[in-house]
Enzyme design. Structure first.
Site, PDB file in Angstrom:
ATOM      1  N   GLY A 109       0.832  -1.204   0.000  1.00 28.82           N
ATOM      2  CA  GLY A 109       0.000   0.000   0.000  1.00 28.82           C
ATOM      3  C   GLY A 109       0.866   1.253   0.000  1.00 28.82           C
ATOM      4  N   GLY A 111       1.667   2.778  -2.618  1.00 23.13           N
ATOM      5  CA  GLY A 111       1.322   3.599  -3.786  1.00 23.13           C
ATOM      6  C   GLY A 111       2.174   3.275  -4.999  1.00 23.13           C
ATOM      7  CB  SER A 112       3.403   0.074  -6.446  1.00 22.27           C
ATOM      8  OG  SER A 112       2.156  -0.572  -6.452  1.00 22.27           O
ATOM      9  CB  ALA A 114       0.740   7.088  -7.233  1.00 18.97           C
ATOM     10  CB  ALA A 115       5.704   5.100  -7.136  1.00 16.37           C
ATOM     11  CG  ASP A 156      -1.989   7.966  -5.011  1.00 19.13           C
ATOM     12  OD1 ASP A 156      -2.451   9.012  -5.536  1.00 19.13           O
ATOM     13  OD2 ASP A 156      -2.490   6.853  -5.206  1.00 19.13           O
TER      14      ASP A 156
HETATM   15  O1  PMV Z   1      -4.711   2.766  -0.231  1.00 17.81           O
HETATM   16  P1  PMV Z   1      -3.816   3.916  -0.369  1.00 17.81           P
HETATM   17  O2  PMV Z   1      -2.600   3.808   0.459  1.00 17.81           O
HETATM   18  O3  PMV Z   1      -3.505   4.225  -1.774  1.00 17.81           O
HETATM   19  O4  PMV Z   1      -4.597   5.171   0.226  1.00 17.81           O
HETATM   20  C1  PMV Z   1      -5.885   5.491  -0.154  1.00 17.81           C
HETATM   21  C2  PMV Z   1      -6.298   6.793   0.471  1.00 17.81           C
HETATM   22  C3  PMV Z   1      -7.723   7.215   0.153  1.00 17.81           C
HETATM   23  O5  PMV Z   1      -7.920   8.490   0.746  1.00 17.81           O
HETATM   24  C4  PMV Z   1      -8.703   6.241   0.752  1.00 17.81           C
HETATM   25  C5  PMV Z   1      -7.963   7.293  -1.348  1.00 17.81           C
HETATM   26  C6  PMV Z   1      -7.343   8.481  -2.041  1.00 17.81           C
HETATM   27  O6  PMV Z   1      -7.101   8.400  -3.256  1.00 17.81           O
HETATM   28  O7  PMV Z   1      -7.124   9.522  -1.402  1.00 17.81           O
END
Ligand code: PMV
Length: 323
Positions: A109, A111-112, A114-115, A156
């Site tokens: 989690g 954010g692979s 987005a990265a 992210d």
């Molecule tokens: O699951 P992650 O670590 O990508 O986090 C999601 C965070 C949220 O607020 C639930 C979604 C978002 O895009 O902001």
């Protein structure tokens, strides 16, 4: 025009404000020092070839004319849509090899996705000598996130591009760096992969059923974010821990916590942590806990003894860059 470019972008962890950030409130996110690396090179034909062995993509190829059409496998969808968006925007149609290598597991989690697109967007801009500002990189990535998963705040992508620790709000695409000297956080991975779009939709459904309650929770979360910014500045970790606990309680009211996350938080607090919360969408992935250096080892051992994995990361890492 370069023939081959290598870039990298950091993973991230949310410190405060997840879920509410999807609805226009703000969050605090920090980039971590484990990075996603992307190498792009030109091809003579009109094809895209992707190799991302760590997510099971040993070889994926696609005609450029087909980009984004029909069923796109999940593991390559962010890459394919980012290229499609970039090529459309800048009128490019050149064959491309894309290789990715991640320093962290896609299950954490961090954010692979987005990265990978942040690194890819910078790589393409360098490959084709198109100077892009951070906000242009961000817009390209955020559009791609919305194309692929339909939901998300873009926090992210902001972390992957800008790096550091950020106060982020979606509406104004506002990113403000947050100055933090040391952040004594321990990160505990539950071993369970969370599915962010599913959890975001679950909260949307709850909001549809109980709009006032959920809006009230978001407003309280926003207050915590604002308070946390002051407390971070003052370096008051005990107080910051209390805010983490409060944020966690609100996330529980949104129904996004899980037994495994709560178990890791419980043992951390039992060992004397200042506070703990889930980080990200919830349902699995990671929890973060704030601890004094003198009890760090005990907290880490307690997390591992109840089935969690302690991830050693540094915070506030540099944003996307050419390698
Ligand atoms: O699951 P992650 O670590 O990508 O986090 C999601 C965070 C949220 O607020 C639930 C979604 C978002 O895009 O902001």
């Amino acid at each position: 025009m370069a023939e081959r470019v290598k870039t990298s972008a950091p993973g991230k962890l949310v410190l405060f404000g997840e879920h509410a950030v999807v609805y226009g409130y703000s969050c605090i996110v920090t980039a971590v020092d484990q990075r996603m690396e992307v190498t792009v090179s030109l091809r003579q034909d009109k094809k895209l070839l992707v190799k991302a062995n760590q997510v099971g993509v040993t070889r994926y190829d696609r005609d450029l004319s087909e980009l984004g059409r029909g069923e796109v496998p999940k593991a390559v969808s962010f890459i394919e849509f980012l290229i499609k968006n970039f090529y459309q925007q800048y009128g490019i149609c050149v064959g491309l090899n894309v290789f990715t290598h991640s320093q962290f597991s896609a299950n954490f989690g961090f954010g692979s996705s987005a990265a990978v697109i942040a690194a890819l967007a910078l790589a393409l801009s360098r490959l084709f000598s198109i100077e892009l500002s951070q906000i242009q990189l961000f817009d390209l990535c955020f559009q791609t996130i919305l194309d692929v998963q339909g939901v998300g705040s873009g926090f992210d992508a902001a972390a992957a591009i800008y790096g550091g620790t950020l106060h982020y709000a979606r509406e104004e695409r506002a990113v403000e760096p947050v100055e933090v000297s040391n952040f004594p956080l321990v990160v505990g991975y539950t071993g369970i992969k969370a599915d962010t779009p599913t959890l975001v939709r679950q909260v949307a459904e709850l909001k549809r059923q109980k709009p006032k309650t959920v809006e009230g929770v978001f407003i309280e979360i926003e207050r915590i974010v604002v308070k946390a910014l002051q407390v971070i500045k003052a370096g008051n970790f005990a107080k910051l821990g209390t805010l983490m606990d409060k944020n966690q309680k609100l996330l529980e009211r949104l129904g996004v916590s899980s037994r495994e996350l709560e178990e890791l938080m419980r043992v951390s607090r039992q060992e004397g942590a200042w506070g703990a919360k889930l980080s990200g969408a919830g349902g699995g992935d990671c929890m973060i806990t704030l601890v004094a250096d003198k009890i760090r080892k005990e907290v880490e051992t307690a997390i591992e003894e109840c089935g969690g994995e302690v991830l050693q990361v540094k915070f506030g890492a540099e944003g996307v860059r050419e390698e």
